[in-house]
Design a protein around this motif. Structure first.
Motif, mmCIF file in Angstrom:
data_model
loop_
_atom_site.group_PDB
_atom_site.id
_atom_site.type_symbol
_atom_site.label_atom_id
_atom_site.label_comp_id
_atom_site.label_asym_id
_atom_site.label_seq_id
_atom_site.Cartn_x
_atom_site.Cartn_y
_atom_site.Cartn_z
ATOM 1 N N ILE A 1 54.959 47.185 22.341
ATOM 2 C CA ILE A 1 56.136 46.320 22.200
ATOM 3 C C ILE A 1 56.617 46.279 20.758
ATOM 4 C CG2 ILE A 1 56.993 43.955 22.428
ATOM 5 C CD1 ILE A 1 54.943 43.675 24.780
ATOM 6 N N THR A 2 55.714 45.929 19.842
ATOM 7 C CA THR A 2 56.127 45.760 18.445
ATOM 8 C C THR A 2 56.477 47.096 17.776
ATOM 9 O OG1 THR A 2 53.808 45.768 17.748
ATOM 10 C CG2 THR A 2 54.860 43.612 18.095
ATOM 11 N N ALA A 3 55.836 48.186 18.163
ATOM 12 C CA ALA A 3 56.135 49.487 17.552
ATOM 13 C C ALA A 3 57.581 49.897 17.804
ATOM 14 C CB ALA A 3 55.180 50.554 18.072
ATOM 15 N N GLN A 4 58.142 49.472 18.924
ATOM 16 C CA GLN A 4 59.535 49.802 19.231
ATOM 17 C C GLN A 4 60.500 49.125 18.273
ATOM 18 O OE1 GLN A 4 60.520 49.402 23.434
ATOM 19 N NE2 GLN A 4 58.376 49.737 23.954
ATOM 20 N N GLN A 5 60.068 48.032 17.656
ATOM 21 C CA GLN A 5 60.927 47.273 16.751
ATOM 22 C C GLN A 5 60.871 47.768 15.312
ATOM 23 O OE1 GLN A 5 59.520 43.282 17.268
ATOM 24 N NE2 GLN A 5 59.843 43.326 19.471
ATOM 25 N N VAL A 6 59.870 48.596 14.976
ATOM 26 C CA VAL A 6 59.667 49.035 13.592
ATOM 27 C C VAL A 6 60.828 49.912 13.138
ATOM 28 C CG1 VAL A 6 58.215 50.438 12.073
ATOM 29 C CG2 VAL A 6 57.162 48.838 13.695
ATOM 30 N N ARG A 7 61.423 49.531 12.007
ATOM 31 C CA ARG A 7 62.518 50.322 11.428
ATOM 32 C C ARG A 7 62.142 50.878 10.054
ATOM 33 N NH1 ARG A 7 67.760 46.767 11.940
ATOM 34 N NH2 ARG A 7 66.367 45.288 10.939
ATOM 35 N N ALA A 8 60.881 50.728 9.676
ATOM 36 C CA ALA A 8 60.396 51.294 8.413
ATOM 37 C C ALA A 8 60.304 52.806 8.550
ATOM 38 C CB ALA A 8 59.015 50.724 8.081
ATOM 39 N N ARG A 9 60.423 53.499 7.426
ATOM 40 C CA ARG A 9 60.264 54.958 7.428
ATOM 41 C C ARG A 9 58.794 55.341 7.399
ATOM 42 N NH1 ARG A 9 63.123 56.386 2.355
ATOM 43 N NH2 ARG A 9 62.085 58.353 2.690
ATOM 44 N N PHE A 10 57.978 54.485 6.765
ATOM 45 C CA PHE A 10 56.546 54.739 6.642
ATOM 46 C C PHE A 10 55.775 53.492 7.046
ATOM 47 C CE2 PHE A 10 58.630 57.389 3.513
ATOM 48 C CZ PHE A 10 58.015 58.620 3.678
ATOM 49 N N VAL A 11 54.677 53.689 7.763
ATOM 50 C CA VAL A 11 53.715 52.632 8.031
ATOM 51 C C VAL A 11 52.425 53.056 7.339
ATOM 52 C CG1 VAL A 11 52.281 51.521 9.786
ATOM 53 C CG2 VAL A 11 54.717 51.877 10.223
ATOM 54 N N VAL A 12 51.948 52.224 6.427
ATOM 55 C CA VAL A 12 50.707 52.495 5.709
ATOM 56 C C VAL A 12 49.681 51.485 6.222
ATOM 57 C CG1 VAL A 12 49.574 52.641 3.461
ATOM 58 C CG2 VAL A 12 51.973 53.352 3.707
ATOM 59 N N GLU A 13 48.711 51.977 6.970
ATOM 60 C CA GLU A 13 47.767 51.098 7.649
ATOM 61 C C GLU A 13 46.710 50.556 6.682
ATOM 62 O OE1 GLU A 13 47.842 52.742 12.189
ATOM 63 O OE2 GLU A 13 46.294 53.551 10.872
ATOM 64 N N GLY A 14 46.905 49.331 6.246
ATOM 65 C CA GLY A 14 45.947 48.685 5.369
ATOM 66 C C GLY A 14 44.808 48.050 6.134
ATOM 67 N N ALA A 15 45.051 47.634 7.355
ATOM 68 C CA ALA A 15 44.012 47.057 8.201
ATOM 69 C C ALA A 15 43.299 48.176 8.943
ATOM 70 C CB ALA A 15 44.640 46.089 9.204
ATOM 71 N N ASN A 16 42.165 47.848 9.537
ATOM 72 C CA ASN A 16 41.488 48.791 10.414
ATOM 73 C C ASN A 16 42.135 48.725 11.790
ATOM 74 O OD1 ASN A 16 39.580 49.589 8.489
ATOM 75 N ND2 ASN A 16 38.242 47.885 8.996
ATOM 76 N N GLY A 17 42.652 49.854 12.250
ATOM 77 C CA GLY A 17 43.217 49.937 13.594
ATOM 78 C C GLY A 17 44.419 49.062 13.860
ATOM 79 N N PRO A 18 45.394 48.943 12.955
ATOM 80 C CA PRO A 18 46.530 48.076 13.238
ATOM 81 C C PRO A 18 47.501 48.660 14.265
ATOM 82 C CG PRO A 18 46.902 49.193 11.182
ATOM 83 C CD PRO A 18 45.510 49.555 11.628
ATOM 84 N N THR A 19 47.380 49.949 14.549
ATOM 85 C CA THR A 19 48.294 50.599 15.497
ATOM 86 C C THR A 19 47.519 51.045 16.723
ATOM 87 O OG1 THR A 19 49.538 51.419 13.588
ATOM 88 C CG2 THR A 19 50.055 52.395 15.718
ATOM 89 N N THR A 20 47.972 50.634 17.892
ATOM 90 C CA THR A 20 47.341 51.083 19.131
ATOM 91 C C THR A 20 47.765 52.521 19.425
ATOM 92 O OG1 THR A 20 49.162 50.360 20.557
ATOM 93 C CG2 THR A 20 47.435 48.715 20.055
ATOM 94 N N GLY A 21 47.093 53.143 20.381
ATOM 95 C CA GLY A 21 47.451 54.504 20.758
ATOM 96 C C GLY A 21 48.895 54.618 21.213
ATOM 97 N N GLU A 22 49.333 53.689 22.049
ATOM 98 C CA GLU A 22 50.717 53.717 22.527
ATOM 99 C C GLU A 22 51.681 53.415 21.381
ATOM 100 O OE1 GLU A 22 53.900 54.431 24.923
ATOM 101 O OE2 GLU A 22 51.804 54.920 25.267
ATOM 102 N N GLY A 23 51.317 52.490 20.521
ATOM 103 C CA GLY A 23 52.143 52.201 19.354
ATOM 104 C C GLY A 23 52.290 53.428 18.473
ATOM 105 N N ASP A 24 51.214 54.177 18.300
ATOM 106 C CA ASP A 24 51.241 55.390 17.496
ATOM 107 C C ASP A 24 52.198 56.420 18.093
ATOM 108 O OD1 ASP A 24 50.163 56.376 15.098
ATOM 109 O OD2 ASP A 24 48.710 57.621 16.159
ATOM 110 N N ARG A 25 52.148 56.575 19.398
ATOM 111 C CA ARG A 25 53.046 57.530 20.073
ATOM 112 C C ARG A 25 54.512 57.112 19.908
ATOM 113 N NH1 ARG A 25 48.421 57.842 23.050
ATOM 114 N NH2 ARG A 25 48.820 56.094 24.424
ATOM 115 N N ILE A 26 54.788 55.823 20.012
ATOM 116 C CA ILE A 26 56.162 55.329 19.858
ATOM 117 C C ILE A 26 56.651 55.553 18.430
ATOM 118 C CG2 ILE A 26 57.567 53.225 19.814
ATOM 119 C CD1 ILE A 26 55.793 52.274 22.228
ATOM 120 N N LEU A 27 55.813 55.245 17.453
ATOM 121 C CA LEU A 27 56.206 55.444 16.061
ATOM 122 C C LEU A 27 56.487 56.919 15.786
ATOM 123 C CD1 LEU A 27 53.708 53.013 14.279
ATOM 124 C CD2 LEU A 27 56.167 52.674 14.617
ATOM 125 N N ALA A 28 55.637 57.799 16.300
ATOM 126 C CA ALA A 28 55.839 59.240 16.100
ATOM 127 C C ALA A 28 57.149 59.686 16.733
ATOM 128 C CB ALA A 28 54.666 60.020 16.679
#
Length: 195
Positions: free
Chosen positions: A81-108
């Motif tokens: 859900i939230t990955a669809q809203q991201v409008r950043a050009r880059f996501v830099v993961e500072g936390a451990n595992g902040p992106t789920t598998g589905e979120g990763d696919r949507i961002l890509a």
């Protein structure tokens, strides 16, 4: 991690437009004064209520139109859900595992470059290794030497990961994982099981 990232970005001349914590977020499109914000957090325990900023929900913050988004605290915050809203050009993961598998696919799919947690937040592990090396050698490096070695390792790791990602046309996450598996396999062949 988030406070340090905000300070580093500000020190390097970037405009930090929003930050959040477990209580909520604050934003100022003209930029937040990170030094004053950190003083506010030290005094109040939260970013909420910081002067010269507007409140923003943590979810809305994820959808701001920015160059870089740094999820630095919560696992799985960028999901289907939230990955669809991201409008950043880059996501830099500072936390451990902040992106789920589905979120990763949507961002890509949306063309967002993700610098994976295994690379972006490796600094603590690297410094722990430096501590281990120093303890084994009974020799101590200065803080400046450690900072210099850390910077070298982080830049070198990113260069290796981004080069393989370009060469193989894969994500930075897949590249980092491939390099990690390859290095462990090579070490196992050379050394056998450790210890």
């Amino acid at each position: 991690m988030g406070a340090h990232a905000a300070q580093i970005f500000a020190d390097e001349g970037a405009v930090v437009v929003a930050v959040s914590d477990q209580y909520g977020g604050v934003t100022n499109p003209a930029g937040l004064d990170v030094a004053e914000l950190l003083e506010h957090v030290a005094a109040t325990g939260t970013v909420v209520g910081f002067e010269e900023s507007d409140e923003i929900s943590n979810t809305k913050l994820l959808g701001l139109e920015v160059d870089v988004l740094v999820p630095a605290a919560v696992e799985g915050v960028l999901d289907e859900i939230t990955a669809q809203q991201v409008r950043a050009r880059f996501v830099v993961e500072g936390a451990n595992g902040p992106t789920t598998g589905e979120g990763d696919r949507i961002l890509a799919k949306n063309g967002v470059v993700v610098v994976p947690d295994v690379l972006a937040n490796a600094g603590g592990v690297i410094v722990s290794y430096f501590e281990w090396v120093q303890a084994n050698q009974a020799y101590w490096w200065t803080e400046g030497e450690i900072a210099e070695r850390l910077e070298h390792r982080m830049h070198s790791a990113y260069a290796d990961v981004s080069a393989l990602a370009r060469k193989e046309d894969v994500s930075l996450r897949d590249s980092a994982l491939a390099i990690g598996v390859q290095r462990v396999a090579e070490a196992h062949e050379i050394r056998g099981l450790y210890p």
